[in-house]
Design a protein around this motif. Sequence first.
Motif, mmCIF file in Angstrom:
data_model
loop_
_atom_site.group_PDB
_atom_site.id
_atom_site.type_symbol
_atom_site.label_atom_id
_atom_site.label_comp_id
_atom_site.label_asym_id
_atom_site.label_seq_id
_atom_site.Cartn_x
_atom_site.Cartn_y
_atom_site.Cartn_z
ATOM 1 N N VAL A 60 0.863 -1.175 0.000
ATOM 2 C CA VAL A 60 0.000 0.000 0.000
ATOM 3 C C VAL A 60 0.898 1.222 0.000
ATOM 4 O O VAL A 60 1.780 1.353 0.851
ATOM 5 C CB VAL A 60 -0.935 0.029 1.233
ATOM 6 C CG1 VAL A 60 -1.727 1.334 1.270
ATOM 7 C CG2 VAL A 60 -1.872 -1.173 1.218
ATOM 8 N N LEU A 61 0.696 2.089 -0.946
ATOM 9 C CA LEU A 61 1.439 3.338 -1.040
ATOM 10 C C LEU A 61 0.543 4.450 -0.519
ATOM 11 O O LEU A 61 -0.437 4.829 -1.168
ATOM 12 C CB LEU A 61 1.832 3.581 -2.500
ATOM 13 C CG LEU A 61 2.895 4.598 -2.822
ATOM 14 C CD1 LEU A 61 4.197 4.318 -2.085
ATOM 15 C CD2 LEU A 61 3.153 4.629 -4.313
ATOM 16 N N ASP A 62 0.846 4.939 0.685
ATOM 17 C CA ASP A 62 0.044 5.986 1.331
ATOM 18 C C ASP A 62 0.530 7.342 0.832
ATOM 19 O O ASP A 62 1.636 7.778 1.153
ATOM 20 C CB ASP A 62 0.175 5.877 2.846
ATOM 21 C CG ASP A 62 -0.740 6.827 3.588
ATOM 22 O OD1 ASP A 62 -1.074 7.904 3.040
ATOM 23 O OD2 ASP A 62 -1.113 6.510 4.729
ATOM 24 N N LEU A 63 -0.310 8.009 0.053
ATOM 25 C CA LEU A 63 0.042 9.285 -0.573
ATOM 26 C C LEU A 63 -0.678 10.457 0.089
ATOM 27 O O LEU A 63 -0.837 11.513 -0.520
ATOM 28 C CB LEU A 63 -0.287 9.232 -2.063
ATOM 29 C CG LEU A 63 0.400 8.119 -2.859
ATOM 30 C CD1 LEU A 63 -0.083 8.127 -4.301
ATOM 31 C CD2 LEU A 63 1.909 8.245 -2.781
ATOM 32 N N LEU A 84 5.247 -6.327 -8.568
ATOM 33 C CA LEU A 84 4.415 -6.965 -7.544
ATOM 34 C C LEU A 84 3.448 -7.975 -8.167
ATOM 35 O O LEU A 84 3.226 -9.055 -7.616
ATOM 36 C CB LEU A 84 3.666 -5.904 -6.739
ATOM 37 C CG LEU A 84 4.557 -5.004 -5.875
ATOM 38 C CD1 LEU A 84 3.760 -3.823 -5.351
ATOM 39 C CD2 LEU A 84 5.201 -5.790 -4.743
ATOM 40 N N LEU A 85 2.866 -7.620 -9.301
ATOM 41 C CA LEU A 85 1.968 -8.557 -9.997
ATOM 42 C C LEU A 85 2.719 -9.819 -10.410
ATOM 43 O O LEU A 85 2.195 -10.930 -10.288
ATOM 44 C CB LEU A 85 1.340 -7.902 -11.225
ATOM 45 C CG LEU A 85 0.205 -6.926 -10.981
ATOM 46 C CD1 LEU A 85 -0.237 -6.280 -12.290
ATOM 47 C CD2 LEU A 85 -0.968 -7.606 -10.307
ATOM 48 N N ASP A 86 3.945 -9.665 -10.910
ATOM 49 C CA ASP A 86 4.758 -10.816 -11.302
ATOM 50 C C ASP A 86 5.010 -11.748 -10.116
ATOM 51 O O ASP A 86 5.199 -12.948 -10.296
ATOM 52 C CB ASP A 86 6.097 -10.372 -11.899
ATOM 53 C CG ASP A 86 5.964 -9.796 -13.296
ATOM 54 O OD1 ASP A 86 4.894 -9.969 -13.928
ATOM 55 O OD2 ASP A 86 6.931 -9.151 -13.751
ATOM 56 N N TRP A 90 0.077 -7.209 -5.371
ATOM 57 C CA TRP A 90 -0.618 -6.026 -5.872
ATOM 58 C C TRP A 90 -0.048 -4.753 -5.259
ATOM 59 O O TRP A 90 0.653 -4.791 -4.253
ATOM 60 C CB TRP A 90 -2.110 -6.093 -5.623
ATOM 61 C CG TRP A 90 -2.554 -6.565 -4.261
ATOM 62 C CD1 TRP A 90 -3.085 -7.789 -3.968
ATOM 63 C CD2 TRP A 90 -2.541 -5.833 -3.019
ATOM 64 N NE1 TRP A 90 -3.404 -7.862 -2.628
ATOM 65 C CE2 TRP A 90 -3.081 -6.676 -2.019
ATOM 66 C CE3 TRP A 90 -2.126 -4.556 -2.643
ATOM 67 C CZ2 TRP A 90 -3.219 -6.280 -0.689
ATOM 68 C CZ3 TRP A 90 -2.252 -4.158 -1.313
ATOM 69 C CH2 TRP A 90 -2.794 -5.016 -0.352
ATOM 70 N N LEU A 91 -0.397 -3.630 -5.893
ATOM 71 C CA LEU A 91 -0.099 -2.297 -5.387
ATOM 72 C C LEU A 91 -1.416 -1.548 -5.288
ATOM 73 O O LEU A 91 -2.194 -1.518 -6.252
ATOM 74 C CB LEU A 91 0.854 -1.536 -6.323
ATOM 75 C CG LEU A 91 1.089 -0.059 -5.996
ATOM 76 C CD1 LEU A 91 1.800 0.094 -4.654
ATOM 77 C CD2 LEU A 91 1.880 0.618 -7.098
#
Length: 126
Positions: A60-63, A84-86, A90-91
């Motif tokens: 999780v990228l907290d923006l 991440l998918l590979d 997930w992102l």
Amino acid sequence: MRSSFIGNPAGGNPADQVTVHVLGGDPLVVCVAGRLLFDTLSPLTEALAELDPAEHPRLVLDLGQVPMCDSSALNLMVRTRAALLDAGGWLRLAAVQPMVGSVLKLTNLSWILPSFRTAEEAAAHT
């Protein structure tokens, strides 16, 4: 895991300082503060480069403290998502500010970079 990255662009303007804090857990939460631009992106680039997608495939990228970003930041997010998918993960983005949200919509990236109100909501989404 908890690590921090802080950087200023070449000019050293404090207004352009970017800080990144990586919080442990599953998923990992990466909290970013500052304007993510070509010349300020290195702290986030370094933080994400240290993460092994095989060990931590969910992120999780907290923006919440990122008022704006440019194409270099979007490119980094897309590359991170692909890695991440590979790895079977997930992102997800959290607390996206209005200008960043507009850029995501204008570039049609909002459909592959899902946004949630909070990091907790992003982590809990199934």
